[in-house]
Design an enzyme around this catalytic site. Structure first.
Site, PDB file in Angstrom:
ATOM      1  N   TYR A 283       0.825  -1.205   0.000  1.00 40.27           N
ATOM      2  CA  TYR A 283       0.000   0.000   0.000  1.00 40.27           C
ATOM      3  C   TYR A 283       0.863   1.259   0.000  1.00 40.27           C
ATOM      4  CZ  TYR A 283       0.843   0.978   4.981  1.00 40.27           C
ATOM      5  OH  TYR A 283       1.417   1.284   6.173  1.00 40.27           O
TER       6      TYR A 283
ATOM      7  N   LYS B  76       6.544  -2.113   2.138  1.00 44.54           N
ATOM      8  CA  LYS B  76       5.338  -1.482   2.698  1.00 44.54           C
ATOM      9  C   LYS B  76       4.137  -2.395   2.457  1.00 44.54           C
ATOM     10  CE  LYS B  76       3.173   3.074   3.124  1.00 44.54           C
ATOM     11  NZ  LYS B  76       3.417   3.362   4.537  1.00 44.54           N
TER      12      LYS B  76
ATOM     13  N   GLU C  82      11.057   2.721  14.531  1.00 43.36           N
ATOM     14  CA  GLU C  82      10.230   3.785  13.937  1.00 43.36           C
ATOM     15  C   GLU C  82       8.887   3.815  14.643  1.00 43.36           C
ATOM     16  OE1 GLU C  82       9.400   2.823   9.752  1.00 43.36           O
ATOM     17  OE2 GLU C  82       9.655   0.713  10.260  1.00 43.36           O
TER      18      GLU C  82
ATOM     19  N   LEU D 178      10.870   1.107   7.439  1.00 48.06           N
ATOM     20  CA  LEU D 178      10.346   1.527   6.146  1.00 48.06           C
ATOM     21  C   LEU D 178      11.111   2.778   5.694  1.00 48.06           C
ATOM     22  CD1 LEU D 178       7.865   0.952   4.209  1.00 48.06           C
ATOM     23  CD2 LEU D 178       6.897   3.000   5.234  1.00 48.06           C
TER      24      LEU D 178
END
Lengths: 286, 286
Positions: free
Chosen positions: A33, A149, A181, A206
């Protein structure tokens, strides 16, 4: 009027936007996505999102059902149809729906699924932009390919739910004593020496599009950047902390696990980087 | 006639079995699944599957939309409607479809999604039951809560696709030099001393229902069981290796990464355990 979504070639009202229960996105999280921001009715930093989309699908050998150029056309069409001035465009590509459920990739004639929808959201004048946000820390439970992702987001759901339950809007994930993250953002600190620190890209995180743009914009302005992992203790003794993402741009972090960062207010470097990013976003939106 | 699926209260043809693109199973892999075998039109070891379902949803605080008793009724109804004599019933529960996409859990009035479908499959006389299967090994890329049977299965998809591309039907996942489990099965070896070895349950592996039943049945027959991790080297020098799952029952592994296990044939202990399990499955199916 009901908002419109895009599903495999058709523009349909949200209530009719459906996929097969055999869709591999639904059965296996076998999909990728992207979320791009919309400002003044235009797509922010979209080339970066589409480049990452192409990389992610390549990493799992998923074939895009449309060219990137056509995908951007559809994004724009959807933004227009839904009259989005400020908000987000979500897009998801999955390995399609076969006639049954089998782990290995389906035959080549099973076409990938492409779904998009939009939402309105105040980004520039969001109250949290001024006030900053509180975050909690949670163990990073995720798989080892966080650079992809994918929609296999259950760990992030649990992390962000824990944050919400604690009255916070983000969870910083911790692995081996270091921050990886946020549940849906990249993490930064500003040291006592005014060095902007953010974790280096790799399989552990990511590669954030907004992170990338902020780092580049900071470098262009001769600000000092260090790409390395940091601890929560370091963040707590830093001058400032902030997060970046397509949906919040640059947002100050004013407390971690209930402890103040700096003076507990959004710091000047964070405010400046936000301003610089907003300017970039507006100037380059398409 | 087109097979029938169950979607949130309705029995519908497969081609009409759809969920919203806002379903959290599709957006976040925020869901749990189970697969039960069907023999003679009856559900195999289903109480064990439903108990695991209840545990999995509890671990992610997902509320089942129906009681376990009602879920079993629906499973039976679907098996009957599709006239399944030998095959599988798949069921998936997700945290439902909200009006938009937001990581934290939706409000309580968003009802969980329940989807089921069946497939016909020869299990007892599957050719691979006699011939055994070849497996490859791959690094275990998964998250740290593998005890939860979630639909975040992308790592398993990639593992089983790698196996399929190598002409194998399963991938054994390796972590820290030890076998965790197969892409969709539990792993066993039989040592030179006739000890049946399988990894101990924990966050590192899914607590297999068929694994559990086989261990119990073996213990009842005074066979020696050891629950501990083992290496691929140990498996290659073992007398036998096998896998268990709801869809294959007990299946001999005759080669790992192209190297023969034992004499390269399904061994006597594997054959015996398969026989014992089939007997149990038939006797207790509901």
């Amino acid at each position: 009027m009901e908002p419109i979504a895009y599903v495999n070639g058709s523009f349909v009202p949200h209530s009719e936007a459906k996929v097969s229960v055999f869709d591999r996105g639904f059965l296996f999280a076998d999909g990728i996505y992207e979320v791009a921001a919309v400002l003044d009715g235009k797509l922010v930093d979209n080339a970066s999102h589409l480049a990452r989309l192409e990389r992610s699908v390549g990493e799992i050998q998923l074939k895009l059902p449309e060219t990137l150029a056509r995908i951007e056309e559809i994004q724009k069409e959807l933004v227009k149809r839904n009259n989005i001035e400020s908000g987000l465009v979500y897009l998801e590509v999955t390995r399609g729906a076969d006639t049954g459920r089998d782990f290995p990739f389906p035959k080549a004639d099973v076409k990938s699924t492409l779904v998009m929808f939009t939402s309105s959201k105040e980004i520039i004048d969001a109250p949290s932009a001024k006030a900053g946000v509180n975050v909690i820390t949670v163990p990073d439970l995720r798989w080892t390919r966080r650079d992809i992702k994918s929609v296999a987001l259950l760990a992030q759901v649990l992390a962000k739910q824990a944050a919400a339950a604690a009255g916070c809007s983000e969870a910083w994930m911790i692995e081996d004593g270091k921050v990886t993250e946020g549940g849906s953002s990249s993490c930064f600190i500003v040291t006592r020496d005014d060095v902007i620190v953010t974790r280096k890209n790799g399989n552990e995180i990511l590669p954030g599009c907004t992170r990338k743009a902020v780092v580049k914009l900071a470098e262009e302005r001769q600000l000092r950047i260090e790409e390395r992992a940091f601890t929560v203790e370091e963040a707590l003794s830093a001058k400032e902390a902030f997060i970046t993402s397509a949906s919040v741009f640059v947002q100050g972090v004013v407390a971690i696990d209930g402890k103040k960062v700096g003076d507990g207010k959004v710091g000047p470097m964070t405010a400046r980087l936000r301003e610089i990013y907003v300017e970039f976003a507006k100037a380059t939106a398409v």
